[in-house]
Design a protein around this motif. Structure first.
Motif, mmCIF file in Angstrom:
data_model
loop_
_atom_site.group_PDB
_atom_site.id
_atom_site.type_symbol
_atom_site.label_atom_id
_atom_site.label_comp_id
_atom_site.label_asym_id
_atom_site.label_seq_id
_atom_site.Cartn_x
_atom_site.Cartn_y
_atom_site.Cartn_z
ATOM 1 N N ASN A 24 -31.768 -61.992 -12.480
ATOM 2 C CA ASN A 24 -31.160 -60.782 -11.910
ATOM 3 C C ASN A 24 -29.768 -61.014 -11.349
ATOM 4 N N LYS A 25 -29.161 -62.151 -11.608
ATOM 5 C CA LYS A 25 -27.779 -62.408 -11.186
ATOM 6 C C LYS A 25 -26.823 -61.590 -12.049
ATOM 7 N N VAL A 26 -25.812 -60.999 -11.416
ATOM 8 C CA VAL A 26 -24.749 -60.343 -12.167
ATOM 9 C C VAL A 26 -23.846 -61.439 -12.711
ATOM 10 N N LEU A 27 -23.682 -61.458 -14.038
ATOM 11 C CA LEU A 27 -22.936 -62.539 -14.694
ATOM 12 C C LEU A 27 -21.462 -62.210 -14.865
ATOM 13 N N MET A 28 -21.168 -60.977 -15.255
ATOM 14 C CA MET A 28 -19.778 -60.602 -15.519
ATOM 15 C C MET A 28 -19.677 -59.090 -15.687
ATOM 16 N N LEU A 29 -18.454 -58.624 -15.798
ATOM 17 C CA LEU A 29 -18.182 -57.220 -16.105
ATOM 18 C C LEU A 29 -17.251 -57.189 -17.310
ATOM 19 N N GLY A 30 -17.573 -56.366 -18.283
ATOM 20 C CA GLY A 30 -16.718 -56.185 -19.446
ATOM 21 C C GLY A 30 -16.595 -54.707 -19.749
ATOM 22 N N TYR A 31 -15.888 -54.390 -20.839
ATOM 23 C CA TYR A 31 -15.707 -52.995 -21.225
ATOM 24 C C TYR A 31 -16.103 -52.816 -22.683
ATOM 25 N N MET A 32 -16.694 -51.668 -22.954
ATOM 26 C CA MET A 32 -17.107 -51.353 -24.322
ATOM 27 C C MET A 32 -16.552 -49.998 -24.737
ATOM 28 N N ASN A 33 -16.059 -49.937 -25.975
ATOM 29 C CA ASN A 33 -15.832 -48.633 -26.577
ATOM 30 C C ASN A 33 -17.085 -48.324 -27.404
ATOM 31 N N GLN A 34 -17.089 -47.196 -28.069
ATOM 32 C CA GLN A 34 -18.297 -46.805 -28.798
ATOM 33 C C GLN A 34 -18.644 -47.803 -29.897
ATOM 34 N N GLU A 35 -17.621 -48.333 -30.567
ATOM 35 C CA GLU A 35 -17.845 -49.288 -31.649
ATOM 36 C C GLU A 35 -18.476 -50.578 -31.119
ATOM 37 N N ALA A 36 -17.985 -51.063 -29.975
ATOM 38 C CA ALA A 36 -18.542 -52.279 -29.368
ATOM 39 C C ALA A 36 -19.988 -52.058 -28.951
ATOM 40 N N PHE A 37 -20.263 -50.869 -28.398
ATOM 41 C CA PHE A 37 -21.632 -50.557 -27.979
ATOM 42 C C PHE A 37 -22.577 -50.539 -29.174
ATOM 43 N N GLU A 38 -22.143 -49.889 -30.248
ATOM 44 C CA GLU A 38 -22.996 -49.786 -31.435
ATOM 45 C C GLU A 38 -23.237 -51.154 -32.063
ATOM 46 N N LYS A 39 -22.221 -52.016 -32.056
ATOM 47 C CA LYS A 39 -22.358 -53.380 -32.594
ATOM 48 C C LYS A 39 -23.345 -54.177 -31.716
ATOM 49 N N THR A 40 -23.230 -53.996 -30.410
ATOM 50 C CA THR A 40 -24.140 -54.669 -29.472
ATOM 51 C C THR A 40 -25.573 -54.227 -29.711
ATOM 52 N N GLN A 41 -25.770 -52.932 -29.878
ATOM 53 C CA GLN A 41 -27.107 -52.397 -30.140
ATOM 54 C C GLN A 41 -27.684 -52.934 -31.441
ATOM 55 N N LYS A 42 -26.868 -52.965 -32.455
ATOM 56 C CA LYS A 42 -27.324 -53.379 -33.782
ATOM 57 C C LYS A 42 -27.657 -54.867 -33.836
ATOM 58 N N GLU A 43 -26.770 -55.704 -33.292
ATOM 59 C CA GLU A 43 -26.921 -57.163 -33.419
ATOM 60 C C GLU A 43 -27.682 -57.791 -32.260
ATOM 61 N N GLN A 44 -27.846 -57.033 -31.157
ATOM 62 C CA GLN A 44 -28.528 -57.542 -29.960
ATOM 63 C C GLN A 44 -27.820 -58.759 -29.363
ATOM 64 N N ILE A 45 -26.514 -58.821 -29.604
ATOM 65 C CA ILE A 45 -25.619 -59.800 -28.982
ATOM 66 C C ILE A 45 -24.475 -58.995 -28.370
ATOM 67 N N VAL A 46 -24.119 -59.283 -27.116
ATOM 68 C CA VAL A 46 -23.116 -58.464 -26.430
ATOM 69 C C VAL A 46 -21.733 -58.613 -27.066
ATOM 70 N N THR A 47 -21.160 -57.459 -27.418
ATOM 71 C CA THR A 47 -19.780 -57.378 -27.910
ATOM 72 C C THR A 47 -19.015 -56.411 -27.013
ATOM 73 N N PHE A 48 -17.854 -56.839 -26.566
ATOM 74 C CA PHE A 48 -16.986 -56.009 -25.730
ATOM 75 C C PHE A 48 -15.791 -55.515 -26.535
ATOM 76 N N TYR A 49 -15.045 -54.612 -25.923
ATOM 77 C CA TYR A 49 -13.701 -54.300 -26.419
ATOM 78 C C TYR A 49 -12.748 -55.027 -25.491
ATOM 79 N N SER A 50 -11.995 -55.977 -26.040
ATOM 80 C CA SER A 50 -11.055 -56.758 -25.238
ATOM 81 C C SER A 50 -9.768 -55.967 -25.030
ATOM 82 N N ARG A 51 -9.468 -55.678 -23.770
ATOM 83 C CA ARG A 51 -8.252 -54.914 -23.467
ATOM 84 C C ARG A 51 -7.001 -55.749 -23.709
ATOM 85 N N SER A 52 -7.111 -57.061 -23.535
ATOM 86 C CA SER A 52 -5.939 -57.921 -23.750
ATOM 87 C C SER A 52 -5.694 -58.186 -25.235
#
Length: 199
Positions: A24-52
């Protein structure tokens, strides 16, 4: 869940809080757009949208320290995600367990890890594994071992040797977890019963 997501409210990028499902430790904070969210859902591996980098970025794509999705929750406003994960290594690029420089450990969480190891020994038996051999002997032998370990713990409880007592307690707990797996149950289900009784 998809139809409840409000990416427009979040200007196209939604905060995603990453939490260890076991500790239950908070590990990090990232950002997702819709494409990143859908990729995360599909692959079950976290994908973010990198702002940098201005592109999709799968956490662990260079380090190998992926975040395996266990559960995805949406907040009440539909504009923040809570993603519970199993990290495959350290999370922060600094080498820290979390991006908040916390140690991501919990002794109780080790029991969940041990359950996974026991399940693996059942599903993928190994000739050198005591646990696999125990599963091979069947439910009667497993139940018998739990009984034997319980008796040994009771005997040690009457003496003053805490080292022996703790070792017998560990033996009982281990064999109890094996029995739960053999019966298709889990520690979570037992805890659910205890919580219900506690109400």
């Amino acid at each position: 869940m998809n139809n409840l997501l409000n990416f427009e409210k979040a200007s196209g990028l939604m905060p995603a809080i990453i939490q260890d499902a076991a500790t239950n430790k908070v590990l990090m904070l990232g950002y997702m757009n819709q494409e990143a969210f859908e990729k995360t859902q599909k692959e079950q591996i976290v994908t973010f949208y990198s702002r940098s980098k201005q592109r999709l970025w799968t956490k662990g794509e260079t380090s190998g320290n992926f975040l395996k999705v266990k559960e995805i929750l949406l907040d009440c406003d539909g504009d923040t995600l809570l993603i519970k994960v199993k990290p495959t290594g350290v999370v922060c690029h600094t080498g820290s367990d979390t991006c908040f420089n916390e140690v991501n450990q919990g002794k109780i969480a080790f029991l969940q890890h041990l359950q996974e190891v026991i399940r693996e020994r059942k599903l993928q038996p190994s000739e050198n594994s005591y646990t696999s051999k125990l599963f091979g002997k069947g439910i009667n032998k497993i139940a018998q071992k739990v009984g034997e370990e319980a008796v040994e713990l009771v005997i040690e409880a009457k003496d003053e040797n805490m080292n022996l007592f703790n070792n017998e307690a560990a033996d009982l707990l281990f064999h109890f977890l094996v029995l739960l797996e053999a019966k298709g149950s889990s520690l979570d289900e037992v805890i659910d019963v205890l919580q219900e009784r506690h109400k």
